[in-house]
Design a protein around this motif. Structure first.
Motif, PDB file in Angstrom:
ATOM      1  N   LEU A 205     -18.059  -3.108  22.831  1.00  0.00           N
ATOM      2  CA  LEU A 205     -17.078  -4.094  22.369  1.00  0.00           C
ATOM      3  C   LEU A 205     -17.748  -5.149  21.491  1.00  0.00           C
ATOM      4  CD1 LEU A 205     -15.114  -4.484  25.722  1.00  0.00           C
ATOM      5  CD2 LEU A 205     -14.262  -3.413  23.639  1.00  0.00           C
ATOM      6  N   THR A 206     -18.934  -5.585  21.869  1.00  0.00           N
ATOM      7  CA  THR A 206     -19.672  -6.534  21.034  1.00  0.00           C
ATOM      8  C   THR A 206     -20.020  -5.917  19.681  1.00  0.00           C
ATOM      9  OG1 THR A 206     -20.600  -7.471  23.065  1.00  0.00           O
ATOM     10  CG2 THR A 206     -21.673  -8.037  20.981  1.00  0.00           C
ATOM     11  N   ALA A 209     -16.962  -6.080  17.527  1.00  0.00           N
ATOM     12  CA  ALA A 209     -16.695  -7.445  17.054  1.00  0.00           C
ATOM     13  C   ALA A 209     -17.706  -7.886  16.004  1.00  0.00           C
ATOM     14  CB  ALA A 209     -16.698  -8.412  18.237  1.00  0.00           C
ATOM     15  N   PHE A 217     -12.713   0.095  17.530  1.00  0.00           N
ATOM     16  CA  PHE A 217     -12.264  -0.702  18.677  1.00  0.00           C
ATOM     17  C   PHE A 217     -11.014  -0.080  19.306  1.00  0.00           C
ATOM     18  CE2 PHE A 217      -9.562  -4.167  20.311  1.00  0.00           C
ATOM     19  CZ  PHE A 217     -10.376  -4.601  21.340  1.00  0.00           C
ATOM     20  N   THR A 277     -12.394  -9.622  22.372  1.00  0.00           N
ATOM     21  CA  THR A 277     -12.687  -8.895  21.129  1.00  0.00           C
ATOM     22  C   THR A 277     -11.408  -8.629  20.350  1.00  0.00           C
ATOM     23  OG1 THR A 277     -14.543  -7.841  22.260  1.00  0.00           O
ATOM     24  CG2 THR A 277     -13.817  -6.866  20.191  1.00  0.00           C
TER      25      THR A 277
END
Length: 988
Positions: A205-206, A209, A217, A277
């Motif tokens: 997820l990071t 983002a 995503f 996110t």
């Protein structure tokens, strides 16, 4: 490489690792990768050892260097199968090594690409994010360029440079993304490595983002949602039931040990990161779907808590529920999500839930933090656009229940399908977010704020702002009173933000909400809407200059005021009460029904039953209704009604009701019976219809089943024919290859289509002709060679014949001379030998040797005779022993044969006995069957006889009753007969 793959020692882990290191040292990483892959996929050594961990780390390093994401995924799956039951910690070490290396290489590639793109107006990372390249693989464009490179050329001033730089970053991004996907797929149901699974999900997820990967995503959210759905469907109560019944665990959740408090918290934390996110990527649809996932996880937690409570026989254990800190963080993130998506209603409710949790569980919260959160709750609630009920500004009337009922009736009548869908969506969202009501409204939230004492923690100026917006106020001074309050909100909110930042810098653990400055703009819009509504209840028409002077203190342009007016009218079409029209020609605002442009004739028609033009708005109409009710109440007080007359009228009414009660009751019963009969008839018709539909469906299903069976049979026949044809085709191709190979041609260079085009018969004929031709040629050459050899031999013999004859004559002459010399020599030797023998005989005779030889011979012969007799006696004894032994052997053989004969005789008798018994059993069963048939026939015969007797008895009874009837008729005739005959006689 084939040598290394075929040798047996390569599959030993330690030797393979050493060989891979050697191959890497000589710049052959592909060969080393293939070698290590063979070791990991080999079935000969399936017991884990620390060497396998080193092999796996080296294998992943090779995959990263060669950018082989598919091989890395395959290797992870092989190592998972090898180590998950024996050494799960080793699997965690390997996965963490892969993720750390991939992330580090991605950061290095980004730094290099950014450094190379310093002169370009667009960095490589931004270009990749704007191009939105599919990291799962895209189609290549003509000329060797990928779609990513073509897209990057459109956002860069230097296309060639950007393509070169993107080549550094895109492969690393793709490898990292594939690594995340592979790891999540491997650990999706592994309870022992659940923390690693959620850490990987948070890293993915990071990654989305950081690099603005919206497509990835969405796919990541779908993957996590699928994993959660599998755990929810197969890993909860379903797995426990399967374990209790002795069934196997579903393959989708193999390794899952059930839901625990820690697993639920980890899933919630991952979903919180996912929600954050989605908010940062402005993907609000995914954010709301994430809210649904969080709701499902909370439902799992509640069901688990109830199950544990039922097992323990007590209340729900607090440890089984999610921690309040997690829920507070959840609602805090929801406030940001709903604020960014401009959903002020749920933003306010999320703030209220966050404030409630902090007030209840955060005992160390300071007064300033409590005041800040309470202010945020109040301001977020006030930012919700108010629903248009009545005038929208009047305070609630304690005795105005009837007017509220009228408004509810009007809203029910004027509600549309769009309103119902929106209401259902709000109710569903409120359920997902865990709010206390399924119909969240601004009024309900404000009432809850007043009831729970939130207003006590709010600063006084915000309470004044609340009273100004929620209670009746003069529209002419509304802006003047609200302006200093809004200015104070802006200044003090900024001060709160600075103080809050300092506190967070000192103690980062305090959770005290965000700044309040962002609520100033929505509060200005709400105040403007309040002003317009207040003007609509007080005026028919108001000039635009006056409105401009009233709104000048809000700090907004008149264009924004006009937009707010138009927006309020558009919103009111869904059930509002305010109608307004901006008349620029007359430079005024027109409120009420006059704003719709009704003329005098329309008003006249409206007075006859249509919409009346005499009333400016629904608010005015409701005010007149309230006035009428109040006047009626005053009239009752001034001139009270006659109680005696009312009582007499009431008694008369009750008497009439009692007199009609029985008739009404009977009519109700008759109506009930009629309804029951109609219901029964309807049910009967429905049952018949269902039965007919079921029969038709059964017939249709049977026909479809028969057709399907026939189709399957046809398909089977077709597949068999195709299989036979394919086998025949393969045989023909093999025959053609064999013939072509025997003809000296290479069939491996020919395609299957070319082989099929070759005629087998023609090819065989050509082959036979070639073979015959070759054979004839060989025979011809052999004949020529024989003929030539014959000529040479004949000529040679003719030439050598004189030489042979000469040599023969010379040889015969030499042999004759040698023979004659040998004869003469032999005669000489014989003569010499005879002379020597005669001399020896004379010497022996002189000494009487020959006289003693006869006695010596007699003694020797006597000894030989004795030895011969002894040997004969021994041979006779041996012969007797052999005869005796032969006798015993023959007797034993006769005994064995007799025993074998007796055994065979016994076996034969036993078989005959079994056959006899089987025949007897068969005969007995046959007799039993015949006996039963006879008994059945006898029973049927008796039944027929009984039925015949019963028939005869009935016939007899009919016959007996028939004569009785005839007798009575005869008696009647006899009683009439004499009179009639007498009459006839008299007449005669």
């Amino acid at each position: 490489m084939s040598h290394f793959h075929s040798s047996s020692y390569v599959h030993k882990p330690d030797q393979a690792l050493r060989r891979a290191v050697e191959l890497r040292s000589i710049s052959q990483p592909a060969a080393a990768l293939s070698l290590l892959h063979d070791v990991l996929s080999s079935r000969r050594h399936r017991t884990w050892s620390p060497t396998y961990e080193k092999i796996m780390i080296s294998y992943l390093d090779l995959c990263m260097d060669l950018n082989r994401s598919r091989e890395a995924k395959d290797g992870l799956h092989q190592y998972r199968n090898l180590s998950q039951s024996q050494a799960p910690g080793s699997l965690e070490v390997v996965i963490r090594h892969l993720i750390d290396r991939a992330e580090a290489s991605c950061r290095e590639a980004k730094a290099k690409a950014d450094a190379a793109a310093e002169g370009s107006p667009t960095s490589v990372a931004e270009a990749v994010a704007e191009a939105d390249v599919d990291l799962d693989g895209g189609a290549a464009a003509p000329g060797g360029s990928t779609v990513a490179s073509l897209l990057l050329t459109t956002v860069s001033a230097d296309p060639l440079k950007t393509q070169t730089d993107a080549a550094l970053l895109l492969p690393r991004l793709r490898f990292l993304w594939e690594s995340y996907r592979a790891v999540l797929d491997i650990l999706r149901s592994n309870s022992k490595l659940e923390r690693l699974y959620h850490a990987t999900a948070a890293g993915a997820l990071t990654f989305c983002a950081r690099y603005r990967r919206r497509t990835e995503f969405r796919r990541l959210c779908d993957m996590l949602r699928m994993h959660l759905g599998n755990l929810q469907k197969y890993g909860g109560e379903a797995a426990e039931k399967a374990a209790e019944s002795g069934g196997k665990q579903n393959s989708k959740v193999r390794g899952w040990e059930g839901w625990t408090t820690e697993s639920i918290e980890l899933h919630l934390q991952t979903r919180f990161v996912q929600l954050e996110t989605a908010s940062s990527l402005h993907l609000y649809t995914e954010g709301f779907r994430t809210v649904e996932d969080i709701y499902n996880i909370l439902q799992i937690s509640h069901s688990r808590a109830r199950r544990l409570a039922a097992q323990a026989g007590g209340a729900v254990a607090p440890s089984a529920m999610p921690k309040a800190k997690l829920m507070a963080a959840y609602y805090e993130k929801l406030t940001e999500l709903f604020w960014v998506s401009e959903n002020y209603l749920f933003h306010a409710f999320a703030w209220y839930k966050f404030y409630t949790l902090c007030s209840e569980y955060n005992r160390g919260m300071t007064a300033e933090a409590r005041s800040l959160q309470a202010s945020a709750v109040l301001l977020s609630a006030l930012c919700i656009p108010p629903a248009m009920e009545g005038d929208g500004t009047a305070a609630p009337d304690p005795k105005g229940a009837s007017s509220a009922d009228d408004r509810d009736g009007r809203s029910a009548i004027t509600s549309t399908l769009k309103d119902d869908i929106a209401k259902e969506k709000r109710a569903r969202m409120a359920t997902l977010l865990g709010f206390h009501t399924r119909n969240p409204t601004r009024e309900a939230l404000l009432s809850e704020i007043r009831t729970k004492g939130v207003m006590d923690d709010v600063p006084p100026y915000l309470r004044e702002l609340y009273c100004l917006l929620e209670e009746n106020s003069d529209p002419l001074v509304l802006v003047a009173k609200a302006r200093p309050l809004l200015d104070r909100l802006r200044t003090e909110a900024a001060g709160f933000a600075v103080t809050d930042g300092e506190e967070k810098a000192d103690s980062p653990e305090d959770d005290e909400g965000g700044p309040l400055t962002r609520y100033a703009s929505p509060m200005t819009s709400i105040l403007l809407l309040k002003l317009i509504r207040s003007l609509s209840t007080s005026y028919h028409t108001i000039s635009l200059d006056h409105v401009r002077s009233l709104t000048s203190g809000l700090g907004v342009t008149f264009t924004q005021v006009e937009k707010a007016i138009v927006s309020s009218c558009r919103d009111d079409e869904t059930g509002g009460a305010m109608r307004v029209r901006i008349d620029h020609r007359a430079n005024c605002l027109r409120f009420g029904d006059y704003a719709t442009g009704l003329n005098a004739s329309d008003e006249a028609e409206g007075s006859g039953g249509g919409k009346s033009g005499a009333l400016e708005s629904d608010a005015m109409r409701s005010q007149l209704t309230i006035l009428s009710r109040q006047l009626a109440r005053v009239c009752k007080i001034i001139d009270p009604p006659d109680e005696v007359k009312s009582v007499s009228v009431r008694h008369a009414l009750f008497g009439e009701v009692r007199s009609n009660l029985e008739a009404e009751h009977e009519s109700m019963l008759a109506r009930k019976d009629l309804i029951e009969r109609r219901k029964e008839e309807a049910e009967r018709l429905a049952q018949e219809k269902i039965k007919a539909e079921a029969q038709a469906k059964a017939a249709k299903d049977a026909a479809a089943k028969a057709e399907e069976a026939a189709r399957l049979q046809r398909e089977q026949h077709r597949r068999e024919r195709e299989k036979l044809a394919q086998i025949q085709k393969e045989l023909d191709l093999d025959e053609k290859r064999r013939i072509l190979k025997s003809m000296g041609r290479d069939p491996e260079t020919m395609k299957d289509e070319e082989l099929e085009a070759v005629d087998t018969a023609k090819l065989a004929k050509e082959h036979a002709e070639k073979v015959n031709k070759k054979k004839d040629e060989a025979e011809r050459k052999e004949r020529e060679l024989l003929k030539r050899l014959d000529y040479i031999v004949r000529a040679t013999r003719i030439e050598e014949l004189p030489l042979v004859r000469k040599r023969y004559e010379e040889k015969a002459k030499a042999e004759r001379e040698r023979y004659e010399a040998d004869i003469i020599e032999k005669a000489k030797r014989a003569r010499a030998r005879w002379e020597a023998d005669c001399a020896d005989k004379a010497v022996l005779s002189k000494h009487s040797i020959f006289d003693h030889m006869s006695s010596f011979e007699d003694r020797v012969m006597e000894g030989r005779k004795i030895v011969h007799q002894a040997l004969c006696i021994e041979e006779d004894k041996r012969a007797e022993l052999e005869a005796e032994k032969g006798k015993l052997e023959r007797a034993r053989k006769r005994k064995d044969e007799e025993e074998q004969r007796l055994k065979e005789e016994e076996e034969r008798r036993r078989q005959e006995e079994e056959e006899r018994r089987a025949a007897e059993e068969k005969a007995r069963k046959e007799e039993e069957r015949k006996r039963k048939e006879a008994e059945e026939a006898e029973r049927r015969k008796k039944e027929l006889e009984r039925m015949a007797e019963a028939q005869k008895r009935k016939e007899k009874e009919r016959q007996d009753s028939a004569p009785a009837a005839r007798t009575s008729s005869q008696l009647d005739a006899a009683s009439r007969g004499p009179g009639s005959r007498g009459g006839g006689t008299g007449g005669g």
